[in-house]
Design a protein around this motif. Structure first.
Motif, mmCIF file in Angstrom:
data_model
loop_
_atom_site.group_PDB
_atom_site.id
_atom_site.type_symbol
_atom_site.label_atom_id
_atom_site.label_comp_id
_atom_site.label_asym_id
_atom_site.label_seq_id
_atom_site.Cartn_x
_atom_site.Cartn_y
_atom_site.Cartn_z
ATOM 1 N N ILE A 88 10.323 18.558 0.827
ATOM 2 C CA ILE A 88 10.202 17.149 0.415
ATOM 3 C C ILE A 88 8.809 16.888 -0.141
ATOM 4 O O ILE A 88 7.800 17.165 0.502
ATOM 5 C CB ILE A 88 10.456 16.201 1.603
ATOM 6 C CG1 ILE A 88 11.839 16.443 2.214
ATOM 7 C CG2 ILE A 88 10.303 14.755 1.179
ATOM 8 C CD1 ILE A 88 12.990 16.161 1.287
ATOM 9 N N LEU A 89 8.761 16.365 -1.369
ATOM 10 C CA LEU A 89 7.516 15.876 -1.960
ATOM 11 C C LEU A 89 7.707 14.385 -2.193
ATOM 12 O O LEU A 89 8.577 13.968 -2.955
ATOM 13 C CB LEU A 89 7.233 16.588 -3.282
ATOM 14 C CG LEU A 89 5.984 16.139 -4.050
ATOM 15 C CD1 LEU A 89 4.723 16.427 -3.253
ATOM 16 C CD2 LEU A 89 5.918 16.814 -5.421
ATOM 17 N N HIS A 90 6.917 13.556 -1.519
ATOM 18 C CA HIS A 90 7.150 12.119 -1.606
ATOM 19 C C HIS A 90 5.858 11.330 -1.475
ATOM 20 O O HIS A 90 4.810 11.870 -1.132
ATOM 21 C CB HIS A 90 8.176 11.673 -0.556
ATOM 22 C CG HIS A 90 7.741 11.878 0.862
ATOM 23 N ND1 HIS A 90 8.331 11.255 1.929
ATOM 24 C CD2 HIS A 90 6.753 12.652 1.410
ATOM 25 C CE1 HIS A 90 7.770 11.629 3.054
ATOM 26 N NE2 HIS A 90 6.809 12.467 2.772
ATOM 27 N N GLN A 91 5.972 10.026 -1.745
ATOM 28 C CA GLN A 91 4.832 9.118 -1.646
ATOM 29 C C GLN A 91 5.316 7.800 -1.045
ATOM 30 O O GLN A 91 5.738 6.896 -1.758
ATOM 31 C CB GLN A 91 4.184 8.882 -3.009
ATOM 32 C CG GLN A 91 2.887 8.074 -2.924
ATOM 33 C CD GLN A 91 2.155 8.026 -4.245
ATOM 34 O OE1 GLN A 91 2.769 8.124 -5.313
ATOM 35 N NE2 GLN A 91 0.838 7.898 -4.191
ATOM 36 N N PRO A 92 5.274 7.684 0.287
ATOM 37 C CA PRO A 92 5.745 6.455 0.928
ATOM 38 C C PRO A 92 4.950 5.235 0.471
ATOM 39 O O PRO A 92 3.718 5.247 0.475
ATOM 40 C CB PRO A 92 5.531 6.732 2.423
ATOM 41 C CG PRO A 92 5.512 8.230 2.530
ATOM 42 C CD PRO A 92 4.866 8.702 1.269
ATOM 43 N N ALA A 93 5.677 4.195 0.062
ATOM 44 C CA ALA A 93 5.065 2.933 -0.374
ATOM 45 C C ALA A 93 5.631 1.806 0.466
ATOM 46 O O ALA A 93 6.851 1.642 0.567
ATOM 47 C CB ALA A 93 5.338 2.695 -1.852
ATOM 48 N N VAL A 94 4.750 1.024 1.094
ATOM 49 C CA VAL A 94 5.189 -0.076 1.952
ATOM 50 C C VAL A 94 5.725 -1.217 1.093
ATOM 51 O O VAL A 94 5.148 -1.572 0.060
ATOM 52 C CB VAL A 94 4.024 -0.560 2.840
ATOM 53 C CG1 VAL A 94 4.424 -1.790 3.652
ATOM 54 C CG2 VAL A 94 3.593 0.572 3.775
ATOM 55 N N LYS A 154 0.835 -1.197 0.000
ATOM 56 C CA LYS A 154 0.000 0.000 0.000
ATOM 57 C C LYS A 154 0.875 1.254 0.000
ATOM 58 O O LYS A 154 2.029 1.222 0.431
ATOM 59 C CB LYS A 154 -0.918 0.018 1.214
ATOM 60 C CG LYS A 154 -1.872 -1.169 1.306
ATOM 61 C CD LYS A 154 -2.867 -1.148 0.163
ATOM 62 C CE LYS A 154 -3.871 -2.293 0.298
ATOM 63 N NZ LYS A 154 -4.867 -2.285 -0.798
ATOM 64 N N LEU A 155 0.316 2.365 -0.472
ATOM 65 C CA LEU A 155 1.079 3.605 -0.484
ATOM 66 C C LEU A 155 0.189 4.774 -0.083
ATOM 67 O O LEU A 155 -1.006 4.812 -0.377
ATOM 68 C CB LEU A 155 1.698 3.858 -1.842
ATOM 69 C CG LEU A 155 0.793 4.086 -3.059
ATOM 70 C CD1 LEU A 155 1.604 4.731 -4.173
ATOM 71 C CD2 LEU A 155 0.208 2.779 -3.571
ATOM 72 N N LEU A 156 0.804 5.708 0.648
ATOM 73 C CA LEU A 156 0.117 6.931 1.049
ATOM 74 C C LEU A 156 0.000 7.866 -0.147
ATOM 75 O O LEU A 156 0.747 7.743 -1.130
ATOM 76 C CB LEU A 156 0.890 7.635 2.163
ATOM 77 C CG LEU A 156 0.835 7.022 3.559
ATOM 78 C CD1 LEU A 156 1.763 7.789 4.495
ATOM 79 C CD2 LEU A 156 -0.590 7.052 4.106
#
Length: 217
Positions: free
Chosen positions: A179-185, A140-142
């Protein structure tokens, strides 16, 4: 192996007691499991004590002794009763919450999105702190986002990649508006993180912004 640590400016602020309650909790949680950062903190505390010893003495007020003696003789006022908070969100199976979180009220796991849950963490010593636990399923990702101020994150279990680096259990991350990011598990299993948010997360997606506002991030 811990790859990501707080920088020295954060460690010095922690040693000097200058961090807000939420940030201090996340950093203390990291130091609990990181010998390297514990040693750095001890070094900064020793340095701070040495600097205090070098300060010029300041003359005390003429009535300082009498006020001190009066305070000693004053009847003791019992502190207000605070019941021990109940912990309702269970940690991942076979694990326990860090000792640094003792005394905090940990709310129940609440639905955030498919495969994602959050829990509100309340600090008795700083009830304005915005601290949450995030529990996100494998793969999953935020939503893609930046930050209006800062966010400190400690990975408690599992791992995620946000396009900058891989963060695994024990790792610490500090982000802000740059920071512009998209954490992905990572696909191997769920990820549980403790985060202190100053300001707000600024999501690109309208749907993500709606969910963010609902949980106060």
């Amino acid at each position: 192996m811990i790859r990501h640590h707080p920088d020295d400016s954060l460690l010095m602020a922690q040693a000097a007691g200058r961090l807000d309650g939420g940030s201090a909790l996340v950093l203390a949680t990291h130091a609990e499991g990181c010998e390297q950062c514990r040693e750095r903190l001890r070094g900064f505390e020793v340095l701070g004590g040495a600097l205090l010893e070098q300060l010029e003495p300041t003359a005390m007020a003429d009535d300082a002794l009498s006020r001190a003696l009066a305070a000693i003789d004053a009847p003791e006022t019992p502190p207000p009763h605070r019941p021990t908070p109940l912990r309702r969100a269970a940690p991942p199976e076979g694990r326990a919450w860090p000792r640094a979180m003792e005394g905090c009220a940990i709310g129940p796991w609440r639905w955030m999105a498919p495969g994602m849950r959050f829990s509100r963490v309340t600090l008795p010593w700083d009830q304005q702190a915005n601290v949450i636990l995030l529990r996100i399923g494998a793969g999953k990702l935020l939503g893609r986002h930046t930050h209006s101020d800062s966010e400190l994150t400690q990975v408690l279990h599992g791992s995620f990649h946000d396009g900058r680096a891989l963060f695994s259990a024990g790792d610490f991350d500090a982000t802000d508006g740059s920071i512009l990011h998209q954490p992905a598990v990572e696909p191997g299993g769920e990820c549980v993180c403790l985060a202190a948010v100053s300001g707000r997360l600024v999501f690109e997606s309208r749907v993500a912004r709606t969910f963010g506002s609902l949980i106060g991030i």
